[in-house]
Motif scaffolding. Structure first.
Motif, PDB file in Angstrom:
ATOM      1  N   THR A 221       5.902  56.330  47.508  1.00 50.50           N
ATOM      2  CA  THR A 221       6.053  56.629  49.363  1.00 50.50           C
ATOM      3  C   THR A 221       7.218  55.346  50.384  1.00 50.50           C
ATOM      4  OG1 THR A 221       3.386  56.867  49.729  1.00 50.50           O
ATOM      5  CG2 THR A 221       5.165  56.341  51.682  1.00 50.50           C
ATOM      6  N   SER A 226       5.177  61.058  51.486  1.00 50.31           N
ATOM      7  CA  SER A 226       4.810  60.364  49.660  1.00 50.31           C
ATOM      8  C   SER A 226       5.384  61.637  48.894  1.00 50.31           C
ATOM      9  CB  SER A 226       3.187  60.592  49.023  1.00 50.31           C
ATOM     10  OG  SER A 226       2.730  59.133  50.010  1.00 50.31           O
ATOM     11  N   ASN A 352      -0.120  55.229  48.567  1.00 52.25           N
ATOM     12  CA  ASN A 352       0.256  55.684  49.175  1.00 52.25           C
ATOM     13  C   ASN A 352      -0.681  56.815  50.166  1.00 52.25           C
ATOM     14  OD1 ASN A 352       2.682  56.336  46.974  1.00 52.25           O
ATOM     15  ND2 ASN A 352       0.897  56.700  46.039  1.00 52.25           N
ATOM     16  N   ASN A 353       0.013  58.340  50.721  1.00 52.32           N
ATOM     17  CA  ASN A 353      -1.296  59.447  51.348  1.00 52.32           C
ATOM     18  C   ASN A 353      -1.998  59.859  51.299  1.00 52.32           C
ATOM     19  OD1 ASN A 353       0.656  58.863  53.683  1.00 52.32           O
ATOM     20  ND2 ASN A 353       2.356  60.824  53.591  1.00 52.32           N
TER      21      ASN A 353
END
Length: 365
Positions: A221, A226, A352-353
């Motif tokens: 990310t 990401s 990360n998302n």
């Protein structure tokens, strides 16, 4: 073309706006000039909670009308649509809560003259929208407006199945339905008029035909976006489903609010689930991930019609950087080719998302 009012008296003449952001929760915003969405069906409806007082009175054999009262008003329902290659942007903000994210803005590419947007999860609090549907009457064909205020998307589901158009299923919770002579809503004193219909941009739909599922790889990310490198394209996938749910407190009714609920707030952890159906392959890669409970990344990519002057295609991609397969072992039901159904759960890897959508289209807004 759209027929003149009165020539059609069925759902063929219906209309549905895209989400229109509200400035104040539950207060109908100006709808003039809003975009419209193509849809297949909807179940948006007003819900009321009537209570009938008993009150034993000498000689009375039936409930008394004067003792009936409506204690709560609300609305809820669903919308089903083919996943569109144009006009999806307005829905992605309430789907993800990606309001105000810098990467949700469109960026023009000089080659394709198209626009990309990235949507990552954000809070729904302080953000709500209104919708209006036009319902054709059977006697005259007049399109009667019903406007929904205080709306939030409680869950959405994406279904991609063999030989079918990708389906988007939206579950909506809202504050009230404004229609007819209305129901004494203290926040809305007048009925919103029917919005003049403007056909949505034609841009085709996303289908199973140009869909792919990628597994594994490395997710990183940068600047809130990401991305995945070196994933492996999953083979022999027959279907893929992804569902995202935001638990909401729908019981925020208070004294003095006129039987209408205050803005629903998230009151539990969000849930990401899904499922893949695949043929049983000798590599046993997906089975190994299931049996060892090994986390992996999953990316569903759908390509639509070509866009701009280059060789790019309109694209919708959902990336879940960290999933666990929850089952199952392969079964042999008889002579058929062996398949494996693999439900999965998406979780937060802390980096990360948790889930992210990329929408690449001709839409500039």
């Amino acid at each position: 073309g759209r027929c003149v009012m009165g020539t059609l008296r069925s759902g063929l003449a219906s209309q549905l706006t895209s989400p229109v952001p509200e400035v104040t929760y539950g207060v109908a915003p100006t709808l003039t000039g809003t975009k419209f969405s193509a849809f297949k069906s909807e179940t948006l409806e007003l819900k009321k909670t009537p209570k009938q007082g008993i009150g034993l009175l000498a000689g009375k054999l039936y409930p008394v009308a004067a003792r009936r009262v409506v204690t709560e008003w609300t609305m809820a329902g669903g919308i089903v649509m083919d996943l569109p290659a144009r006009g999806l942007q307005q829905w992605l903000f309430p789907m993800f809560g990606s309001y105000g994210q810098a990467k949700s803005a469109f960026a023009e590419d000089g080659v394709t003259l198209a626009y990309s947007a990235v949507h990552a999860p954000g809070p729904l609090e302080g953000n709500s929208f209104a919708l209006q549907k036009g319902v054709p009457s059977a006697d005259t064909g007049a399109i009667e407006p019903l406007t929904y205020v205080g709306c939030k998307i409680a869950s959405w589901e994406l279904n991609v199945v063999k030989a079918e158009i990708a389906q988007l299923i939206l579950s909506i919770e809202g504050r009230n339905e404004l229609g007819g002579t209305m129901n004494s809503d203290p926040l809305n004193g007048s009925l919103p008029g029917l919005v003049a219909y403007a056909a949505p941009a034609t841009g085709g739909v996303f289908t199973f035909l140009q869909g792919s599922v990628f597994i594994g790889g490395t997710v990183t990310t940068t600047a809130g976006v990401s991305s995945i490198t070196t994933p492996v394209k999953a083979a022999n996938v027959k279907s893929c489903n992804i569902k995202h749910t935001v638990p909401l407190d729908l019981e925020r009714f208070f004294l003095g609010n006129g039987s209408f609920k205050a803005e629903p707030l998230q009151n539990a952890l969000r849930v990401i689930t899904g499922s893949m159906t695949v043929e049983w392959l000798s590599t046993e890669a997906l089975y190994d991930a299931f049996a060892a409970d090994t986390p992996t990344a999953l990316q569903l990519q759908l390509l639509g019609p070509s866009i701009g002057s280059g060789s790019d295609f309109s694209t919708f991609t959902v990336l879940i950087p960290n999933i666990f397969f929850d089952g199952e072992s392969p079964k042999i039901p008889g002579e058929t080719v062996i398949t494996q159904t693999l439900p999965f759960t998406g979780v937060d890897d802390g980096v990360n998302n948790v889930i992210q959508a990329l929408y690449w289209s001709l839409d500039s807004a």
